[in-house]
Write a protein that holds these residues in place. Structure first.
Motif, PDB file in Angstrom:
ATOM      1  N   LEU A  36      49.291 122.689  92.016  1.00  0.00           N
ATOM      2  CA  LEU A  36      49.803 121.565  91.235  1.00  0.00           C
ATOM      3  C   LEU A  36      49.254 121.655  89.823  1.00  0.00           C
ATOM      4  O   LEU A  36      48.052 121.844  89.628  1.00  0.00           O
ATOM      5  CB  LEU A  36      49.378 120.230  91.873  1.00  0.00           C
ATOM      6  CG  LEU A  36      49.678 118.949  91.097  1.00  0.00           C
ATOM      7  CD1 LEU A  36      51.181 118.745  90.943  1.00  0.00           C
ATOM      8  CD2 LEU A  36      49.037 117.747  91.778  1.00  0.00           C
ATOM      9  N   SER A  37      50.141 121.551  88.844  1.00  0.00           N
ATOM     10  CA  SER A  37      49.750 121.467  87.435  1.00  0.00           C
ATOM     11  C   SER A  37      49.968 120.032  86.981  1.00  0.00           C
ATOM     12  O   SER A  37      50.997 119.430  87.292  1.00  0.00           O
ATOM     13  CB  SER A  37      50.604 122.409  86.574  1.00  0.00           C
ATOM     14  OG  SER A  37      50.534 123.732  87.057  1.00  0.00           O
ATOM     15  N   PHE A  38      48.996 119.492  86.218  1.00  0.00           N
ATOM     16  CA  PHE A  38      49.082 118.074  85.871  1.00  0.00           C
ATOM     17  C   PHE A  38      48.456 117.800  84.518  1.00  0.00           C
ATOM     18  O   PHE A  38      47.473 118.432  84.132  1.00  0.00           O
ATOM     19  CB  PHE A  38      48.385 117.230  86.938  1.00  0.00           C
ATOM     20  CG  PHE A  38      48.631 115.749  86.821  1.00  0.00           C
ATOM     21  CD1 PHE A  38      49.872 115.215  87.131  1.00  0.00           C
ATOM     22  CD2 PHE A  38      47.627 114.902  86.404  1.00  0.00           C
ATOM     23  CE1 PHE A  38      50.106 113.848  87.030  1.00  0.00           C
ATOM     24  CE2 PHE A  38      47.843 113.537  86.295  1.00  0.00           C
ATOM     25  CZ  PHE A  38      49.097 113.010  86.604  1.00  0.00           C
ATOM     26  N   SER A  39      49.050 116.871  83.802  1.00  0.00           N
ATOM     27  CA  SER A  39      48.481 116.359  82.558  1.00  0.00           C
ATOM     28  C   SER A  39      48.823 114.882  82.463  1.00  0.00           C
ATOM     29  O   SER A  39      49.938 114.481  82.800  1.00  0.00           O
ATOM     30  CB  SER A  39      49.050 117.102  81.344  1.00  0.00           C
ATOM     31  OG  SER A  39      48.628 116.485  80.135  1.00  0.00           O
ATOM     32  N   ASP A  40      47.870 114.066  82.021  1.00  0.00           N
ATOM     33  CA  ASP A  40      48.171 112.639  81.868  1.00  0.00           C
ATOM     34  C   ASP A  40      47.972 112.157  80.438  1.00  0.00           C
ATOM     35  O   ASP A  40      47.894 110.960  80.188  1.00  0.00           O
ATOM     36  CB  ASP A  40      47.314 111.796  82.820  1.00  0.00           C
ATOM     37  CG  ASP A  40      45.833 111.820  82.475  1.00  0.00           C
ATOM     38  OD1 ASP A  40      45.408 112.712  81.725  1.00  0.00           O
ATOM     39  OD2 ASP A  40      45.086 110.944  82.967  1.00  0.00           O
ATOM     40  N   ALA A  41      47.919 113.100  79.477  1.00  0.00           N
ATOM     41  CA  ALA A  41      47.719 112.704  78.077  1.00  0.00           C
ATOM     42  C   ALA A  41      48.536 113.593  77.145  1.00  0.00           C
ATOM     43  O   ALA A  41      48.084 113.986  76.081  1.00  0.00           O
ATOM     44  CB  ALA A  41      46.239 112.750  77.710  1.00  0.00           C
ATOM     45  N   ALA A  42      49.764 113.905  77.555  1.00  0.00           N
ATOM     46  CA  ALA A  42      50.607 114.818  76.778  1.00  0.00           C
ATOM     47  C   ALA A  42      51.398 114.052  75.721  1.00  0.00           C
ATOM     48  O   ALA A  42      51.888 112.952  75.970  1.00  0.00           O
ATOM     49  CB  ALA A  42      51.567 115.559  77.706  1.00  0.00           C
ATOM     50  N   ASN A  43      51.551 114.661  74.549  1.00  0.00           N
ATOM     51  CA  ASN A  43      52.378 114.044  73.511  1.00  0.00           C
ATOM     52  C   ASN A  43      53.836 114.476  73.680  1.00  0.00           C
ATOM     53  O   ASN A  43      54.180 115.235  74.595  1.00  0.00           O
ATOM     54  CB  ASN A  43      51.850 114.375  72.115  1.00  0.00           C
ATOM     55  CG  ASN A  43      51.799 115.876  71.839  1.00  0.00           C
ATOM     56  OD1 ASN A  43      52.546 116.663  72.440  1.00  0.00           O
ATOM     57  ND2 ASN A  43      50.931 116.279  70.929  1.00  0.00           N
ATOM     58  N   ALA A  56      56.423 112.557  84.998  1.00  0.00           N
ATOM     59  CA  ALA A  56      56.246 111.474  85.966  1.00  0.00           C
ATOM     60  C   ALA A  56      56.361 110.165  85.187  1.00  0.00           C
ATOM     61  O   ALA A  56      55.367 109.617  84.701  1.00  0.00           O
ATOM     62  CB  ALA A  56      54.895 111.598  86.661  1.00  0.00           C
ATOM     63  N   VAL A  57      57.590 109.675  85.045  1.00  0.00           N
ATOM     64  CA  VAL A  57      57.866 108.554  84.143  1.00  0.00           C
ATOM     65  C   VAL A  57      57.133 107.288  84.575  1.00  0.00           C
ATOM     66  O   VAL A  57      56.539 106.586  83.743  1.00  0.00           O
ATOM     67  CB  VAL A  57      59.382 108.291  84.051  1.00  0.00           C
ATOM     68  CG1 VAL A  57      59.667 107.076  83.186  1.00  0.00           C
ATOM     69  CG2 VAL A  57      60.096 109.524  83.482  1.00  0.00           C
ATOM     70  N   VAL A  58      57.151 106.988  85.858  1.00  0.00           N
ATOM     71  CA  VAL A  58      56.508 105.755  86.326  1.00  0.00           C
ATOM     72  C   VAL A  58      55.016 105.791  86.009  1.00  0.00           C
ATOM     73  O   VAL A  58      54.430 104.818  85.516  1.00  0.00           O
ATOM     74  CB  VAL A  58      56.746 105.554  87.833  1.00  0.00           C
ATOM     75  CG1 VAL A  58      55.964 104.352  88.351  1.00  0.00           C
ATOM     76  CG2 VAL A  58      58.230 105.370  88.106  1.00  0.00           C
ATOM     77  N   GLN A  59      54.363 106.918  86.293  1.00  0.00           N
ATOM     78  CA  GLN A  59      52.931 107.031  86.030  1.00  0.00           C
ATOM     79  C   GLN A  59      52.612 107.083  84.540  1.00  0.00           C
ATOM     80  O   GLN A  59      51.438 107.012  84.153  1.00  0.00           O
ATOM     81  CB  GLN A  59      52.356 108.275  86.719  1.00  0.00           C
ATOM     82  CG  GLN A  59      52.298 108.167  88.235  1.00  0.00           C
ATOM     83  CD  GLN A  59      53.573 108.659  88.908  1.00  0.00           C
ATOM     84  OE1 GLN A  59      54.640 108.705  88.308  1.00  0.00           O
ATOM     85  NE2 GLN A  59      53.459 109.030  90.168  1.00  0.00           N
ATOM     86  N   SER A  60      53.631 107.216  83.693  1.00  0.00           N
ATOM     87  CA  SER A  60      53.431 107.202  82.249  1.00  0.00           C
ATOM     88  C   SER A  60      53.460 105.793  81.671  1.00  0.00           C
ATOM     89  O   SER A  60      53.175 105.605  80.485  1.00  0.00           O
ATOM     90  CB  SER A  60      54.514 108.055  81.557  1.00  0.00           C
ATOM     91  OG  SER A  60      54.472 109.400  81.993  1.00  0.00           O
ATOM     92  N   LEU A  61      53.837 104.819  82.486  1.00  0.00           N
ATOM     93  CA  LEU A  61      53.875 103.431  82.029  1.00  0.00           C
ATOM     94  C   LEU A  61      52.503 102.784  82.172  1.00  0.00           C
ATOM     95  O   LEU A  61      51.710 103.168  83.039  1.00  0.00           O
ATOM     96  CB  LEU A  61      54.902 102.633  82.830  1.00  0.00           C
ATOM     97  CG  LEU A  61      56.362 103.065  82.675  1.00  0.00           C
ATOM     98  CD1 LEU A  61      57.240 102.309  83.656  1.00  0.00           C
ATOM     99  CD2 LEU A  61      56.834 102.849  81.245  1.00  0.00           C
ATOM    100  N   HIS A  62      52.244 101.794  81.340  1.00  0.00           N
ATOM    101  CA  HIS A  62      50.963 101.108  81.346  1.00  0.00           C
ATOM    102  C   HIS A  62      51.176  99.591  81.377  1.00  0.00           C
ATOM    103  O   HIS A  62      52.182  99.091  80.888  1.00  0.00           O
ATOM    104  CB  HIS A  62      50.144 101.487  80.108  1.00  0.00           C
ATOM    105  CG  HIS A  62      49.723 102.923  80.093  1.00  0.00           C
ATOM    106  ND1 HIS A  62      50.600 103.945  79.799  1.00  0.00           N
ATOM    107  CD2 HIS A  62      48.535 103.507  80.367  1.00  0.00           C
ATOM    108  CE1 HIS A  62      49.954 105.099  79.887  1.00  0.00           C
ATOM    109  NE2 HIS A  62      48.703 104.859  80.218  1.00  0.00           N
ATOM    110  N   TRP A  99      52.180 111.116  77.891  1.00  0.00           N
ATOM    111  CA  TRP A  99      52.977 111.198  79.111  1.00  0.00           C
ATOM    112  C   TRP A  99      52.178 111.847  80.239  1.00  0.00           C
ATOM    113  O   TRP A  99      51.298 112.657  80.000  1.00  0.00           O
ATOM    114  CB  TRP A  99      54.230 112.038  78.857  1.00  0.00           C
ATOM    115  CG  TRP A  99      55.134 111.472  77.815  1.00  0.00           C
ATOM    116  CD1 TRP A  99      55.158 111.802  76.491  1.00  0.00           C
ATOM    117  CD2 TRP A  99      56.147 110.472  78.000  1.00  0.00           C
ATOM    118  NE1 TRP A  99      56.121 111.074  75.834  1.00  0.00           N
ATOM    119  CE2 TRP A  99      56.746 110.242  76.741  1.00  0.00           C
ATOM    120  CE3 TRP A  99      56.610 109.751  79.099  1.00  0.00           C
ATOM    121  CZ2 TRP A  99      57.779 109.333  76.561  1.00  0.00           C
ATOM    122  CZ3 TRP A  99      57.639 108.832  78.915  1.00  0.00           C
ATOM    123  CH2 TRP A  99      58.211 108.638  77.658  1.00  0.00           C
ATOM    124  N   SER A 100      52.547 111.506  81.462  1.00  0.00           N
ATOM    125  CA  SER A 100      52.032 112.193  82.644  1.00  0.00           C
ATOM    126  C   SER A 100      53.047 113.259  83.043  1.00  0.00           C
ATOM    127  O   SER A 100      54.221 112.947  83.273  1.00  0.00           O
ATOM    128  CB  SER A 100      51.825 111.205  83.801  1.00  0.00           C
ATOM    129  OG  SER A 100      50.782 110.308  83.514  1.00  0.00           O
TER     130      SER A 100
END
Length: 357
Positions: free
Chosen positions: A114-121, A136-142, A325-326
């Motif tokens: 699995l490749s993952f990033s939660d702070a991408a521009n 992962a649009v849902v996980q990109s919401l705050h 973005w995530s």
């Protein structure tokens, strides 16, 4: 090297990578060259999960100039009981588009599950998706929940000297207005969570209790006491140890209900991790809100976890994207599906968010 290329990041590259970081990103915690280089060494060579099969990557052009970097941090995970490898990207930067594309392409061809990033521009997101990755649009919401609404709103007016002076003068009025709001909203009425016991959260608590409290999701991180301590040390370095707040919460019978960990960033308590026993997430959210308010925060904010959407209160400002973005990519469609539908217990403790340069 006649045509430029991607290779593994070595300690000898650190000065050039740190210089590239300072050229491309002027807003940085470690503006001093020596501090920046030390932090690159600590994060990418001193992390407790270092894996020689998953190195960070650099790009050199035909003249031997280092023009791109992609930090990679391996993280051990469990997917339905079996061990899998997640690779988290960090500090993705390139002076030219070709360098970024080749770095990310090499990374996605790596051995990780699995490749993952939660702070991408936005630019990183476009490259990621062009190579077959997914946002992962849902996980990109705050979300943000005010706990001292007037204080929170005034904090967003900026830091001009006149604004600071006005806030100082108005402090008693603001405190009284927020107290009145809490009374009107029933915040001072006794509730079931008032009887719950709080204790300081320790790395041992997280490592020992997480497998029991988070047994349901298909995809979960692996923690050890040493790795959690290392992560909390890095978080403490960002804004000082006093900015980090964590409490272990126990029921009246002594059983662990869960814990929260947040970092104060100005007036906002930014949630790092909220873990709860099955059926008790809403109680833990209320504990978090009460404690953050008592600690002086104006609001609690966090990344949306699909597992708990229905348990969030009605939010005055709703859900909103931020400036990052995530992103994810998995060869096994079952792992990808688990993450996208929220069958995963990932928090800001598990990806790039805690890395701050």
């Amino acid at each position: 090297m006649s045509a430029g290329g991607v290779r593994a990041f070595t300690r000898g590259d650190i000065p050039r990578v740190a210089a590239l970081r300072r050229r491309l990103f002027t807003s940085t915690v470690h503006v001093d060259a020596a501090a920046s280089e030390a932090y690159f060494d600590l994060v990418f060579f001193g992390n407790p999960w270092r894996d020689l099969d998953l190195p960070s990557l650099v790009y050199e052009d035909a003249d031997g100039q280092l023009t791109g970097f992609l930090g990679v941090i391996p993280r051990p995970m469990r997917f339905r009981g079996r061990r899998v490898r997640m690779a988290v990207t960090s500090q993705f930067m390139a002076e030219r588009g070709a360098a970024g594309l080749r770095l990310l392409s090499r990374f996605m061809d790596g051995p990780q599950d699995l490749s993952f990033s939660d702070a991408a521009n936005d630019a990183s997101r476009r490259v990621w998706e062009s190579l077959g990755g997914t946002t992962a649009v849902v996980q990109s919401l705050h979300w943000e929940i005010p706990v001292r609404p007037l204080r929170n709103e005034l904090a967003h007016l900026g830091d001009h000297p006149a604004v600071r002076a006005a806030r100082l003068i108005a402090r008693p009025i603001v405190a009284a207005a927020d107290a009145a709001w809490q009374t009107a909203a029933g915040r001072h009425r006794p509730s079931a969570v008032d009887a719950l016991a709080r204790a300081p959260l320790t790395p041992r608590d997280v490592a020992e209790l997480f497998p029991t409290l988070c047994a349901e999701p298909a995809l979960v991180p692996e923690y050890s006491e040493a790795s959690v301590r290392w992560l909390l040390d890095r978080l403490g370095e960002q804004h000082g140890p006093d900015a980090l707040h964590g409490r272990l919460v126990r029921d009246t019978d002594g059983a662990a209900v869960g814990w929260y960990l947040y970092e104060r960033r100005g007036i906002v308590a930014e949630l790092v991790q909220l873990t709860a026993r099955a059926g008790r997430w809403r109680d833990m959210l209320q504990v978090l809100r009460d404690d953050a308010r008592d600690d002086g925060a104006g609001a609690v904010a966090g990344r949306l976890d699909p597992r708990h959407v229905a348990e969030l209160p009605v939010l005055p400002g709703g859900l909103r994207p931020r400036s990052f973005w995530s992103l994810m990519h998995a060869r096994d469609p079952e792992i990808a599906l688990a993450l996208l539908r929220g069958d995963a217990a990932l928090s800001r403790l598990d990806a790039e968010w805690w890395v701050n340069f």
